[in-house]
Design an enzyme around this catalytic site. Structure first.
Site, PDB file in Angstrom:
ATOM      1  N   ASP A 153       0.777  -1.216  -0.106  1.00  0.00           N
ATOM      2  CA  ASP A 153       0.031   0.001   0.017  1.00  0.00           C
ATOM      3  C   ASP A 153       0.704   1.249  -0.093  1.00  0.00           C
ATOM      4  OD1 ASP A 153      -2.406   1.480   0.248  1.00  0.00           O
ATOM      5  OD2 ASP A 153      -1.771   2.245   2.135  1.00  0.00           O
ATOM      6  N   ASP A 306      -7.862   4.115   5.958  1.00  0.00           N
ATOM      7  CA  ASP A 306      -6.643   4.885   5.337  1.00  0.00           C
ATOM      8  C   ASP A 306      -6.235   5.699   6.147  1.00  0.00           C
ATOM      9  OD1 ASP A 306      -4.458   4.975   3.708  1.00  0.00           O
ATOM     10  OD2 ASP A 306      -5.705   5.705   2.055  1.00  0.00           O
ATOM     11  N   PHE A 324       0.270  12.999   0.173  1.00  0.00           N
ATOM     12  CA  PHE A 324      -0.873  12.508   0.052  1.00  0.00           C
ATOM     13  C   PHE A 324      -1.281  12.122   1.475  1.00  0.00           C
ATOM     14  CE2 PHE A 324       0.764  12.343  -4.250  1.00  0.00           C
ATOM     15  CZ  PHE A 324      -0.460  12.432  -4.949  1.00  0.00           C
TER      16      PHE A 324
HETATM   17 ZN   LIG Z   1      -3.033   3.726   2.683  1.00  0.00          ZN
END
Ligand SMILES: [Zn+2]
Length: 431
Positions: A153, A306, A324
């Site tokens: 990820d 997340d 991000f």
């Molecule tokens: Zn992530």
């Protein structure tokens, strides 16, 4: 050794149903019913509160080891407990990368020592997330951390041969590959959702097809080798369609959506405020609608946060250079209430399924995501859906402050979280 404290939770609406008492003793729900009492037990008044099983996050970034200026296992798991979580899967993109038995055991132990919620490390698929050769998947699976979820990820396992090998390899121990679906060539220097707005703002677009192409390929690969695939942070209507198609074929594919993708749209990029910069990017209102519908009908199996903490120097800069990601552990349940429950798309049993039972099943956790019933582990959240609050980043317990909801009024409040019968949060504060 003194006996552990007992708790009688009085009058909680279990999964939104009739008021019920719960006696929490010796790490389990000892009894459920009306009029419960126990000598020496502390009474928790839960009138008006919904009881849910402890939430499980499949996708959390705890940043330790390596970026303790952004988050630590201690602060991240406390934020998780404040959000109602009793277990979080810690993503592998730390420094060093969690690609060996040694690193995953270190993260797992830090979680045990912190004690706010269980930390289940995710192992990297490839060495150093470099996408060149497989990491020690078997050694991580055999380690004390018993890793079952593997993900690069932050990066996509874009090489189809490597992805195929990883899917084949994890079958040996019933593992799953959780893919960050992002075709790298189609997203070079991508900054926001590709569309009319990205053109107007002069920000390089991240097209939906970059996500959808990888998901379609991986569904086909998973079917071909007969393995388990999990798709991280689905963000487009087309992705929902592809996952729906794969499930209709009977393939073992699961998917997650993030709270921010259920609420926010790419219009926010017009502010040029990098607080809204996230990967995959915020999409269109039509995508948001498709994600909600997919989550309601079970095409999207789980909500995953997340949670991506960043120190202010990585976010308080111009859009192009900002990192991000956004934090999300403490606001996940309120966002799900606002987007799914208050809209009539899901009831509380549906929320429990998508934020506890299913993520635990995908992660092959045996003692989380269990029903609220006598004899089951006492992982319990008490939640007040009638409360509301205005998000103040200064009040977050996460080390980082990059929440996109600052100043927004959100419904609900986590009043208490119990981990194996011990409160980690009580009266809305760390216990
Ligand atoms: Zn992530």
């Amino acid at each position: 050794m003194t006996a552990e404290k007992q708790y009688v939770v009085k009058g909680a609406a279990v999964l939104g149903g009739e008021p019920t008492d719960l006696l929490l003793r010796d790490g389990v729900i000892a009894e459920m019913g009306r009029g419960l009492s126990a000598v020496g037990a502390e009474v928790v008044d839960a009138a008006g509160l919904v009881a849910l099983p402890g939430l499980v996050d499949l996708h959390t970034h705890l940043r330790e080891p390596g970026r303790e200026d952004a988050e630590t296992v201690e602060t991240g798991t406390l934020a998780a407990a404040m959000g109602g979580f009793t277990a979080v899967h810690a993503m592998a993109n730390t420094d060093p990368v969690a690609d060996t038995a040694g690193v995953v055991e270190q993260v797992w132990r830090l979680g045990r020592e912190a004690g706010h919620c269980d930390v289940i490390p995710v192992g990297a698929v490839t060495v150093g997330l470099a996408g060149e050769r497989l990491a020690e998947l078997g050694a991580m699976a055999d380690s004390a951390a018993r890793v079952r979820v593997f993900s690069d990820d932050g990066k996509c396992v874009s090489d189809a041969v490597l992805m195929r090998r990883a899917l084949e390899y994890v079958k040996a121990f019933d593992g799953v590959v959780a893919q960050h679906a992002q075709e790298p060539r189609l997203t070079e220097d991508a900054q926001m959702n590709e569309g009319e707005l990205s053109g107007r703002l002069g920000l390089r677009g991240w097209p939906a097809v970059a996500e959808e192409a990888i998901i379609a390929r991986d569904c086909l690969l998973a079917a071909h080798v007969g393995s388990r695939l999990h798709v991280c942070h689905v963000s487009t209507a087309g992705s929902v369609e592809i996952v729906r198609w794969a499930k209709a074929k009977g393939w073992d594919v699961t998917a997650e959506a993030c709270p921010h993708h259920l609420l926010l749209t790419d219009e926010l990029a017009a502010t040029y405020d990098p607080i809204y910069k996230v990967n995959p990017p915020l999409r269109s209102a039509a995508d948001v609608e498709a994600l909600r519908a997919g989550l309601a009908d079970g095409t999207i199996d789980v909500v995953a946060t997340d949670h991506a903490p960043h120190p202010h120097e990585d976010k308080d800069c111009e859009w192009q250079t900002a990192a991000f990601g956004m934090i999300g552990l403490e606001t996940a349940l309120p966002i799900v209430q606002q987007t799914m429950v208050d809209t009539g798309l899901l009831d509380w049993a549906g929320v429990a399924q998508r934020m506890s039972a299913m993520p635990a099943r995908i992660g092959r956790l045996t003692d989380h995501g269990r029903p609220l019933a006598a004899g089951e582990p006492a992982h319990v959240v008490l939640y007040d859906p009638a409360a509301s609050y205005v998000v103040d980043p200064a009040e977050t317990v996460s080390l980082s402050r990059n929440t996109p909801y600052a100043g927004r009024e959100l419904p609900g409040r986590v009043v208490a979280t119990f981990l194996r019968g011990r409160p980690t949060v009580l009266d809305g504060k760390p216990a």
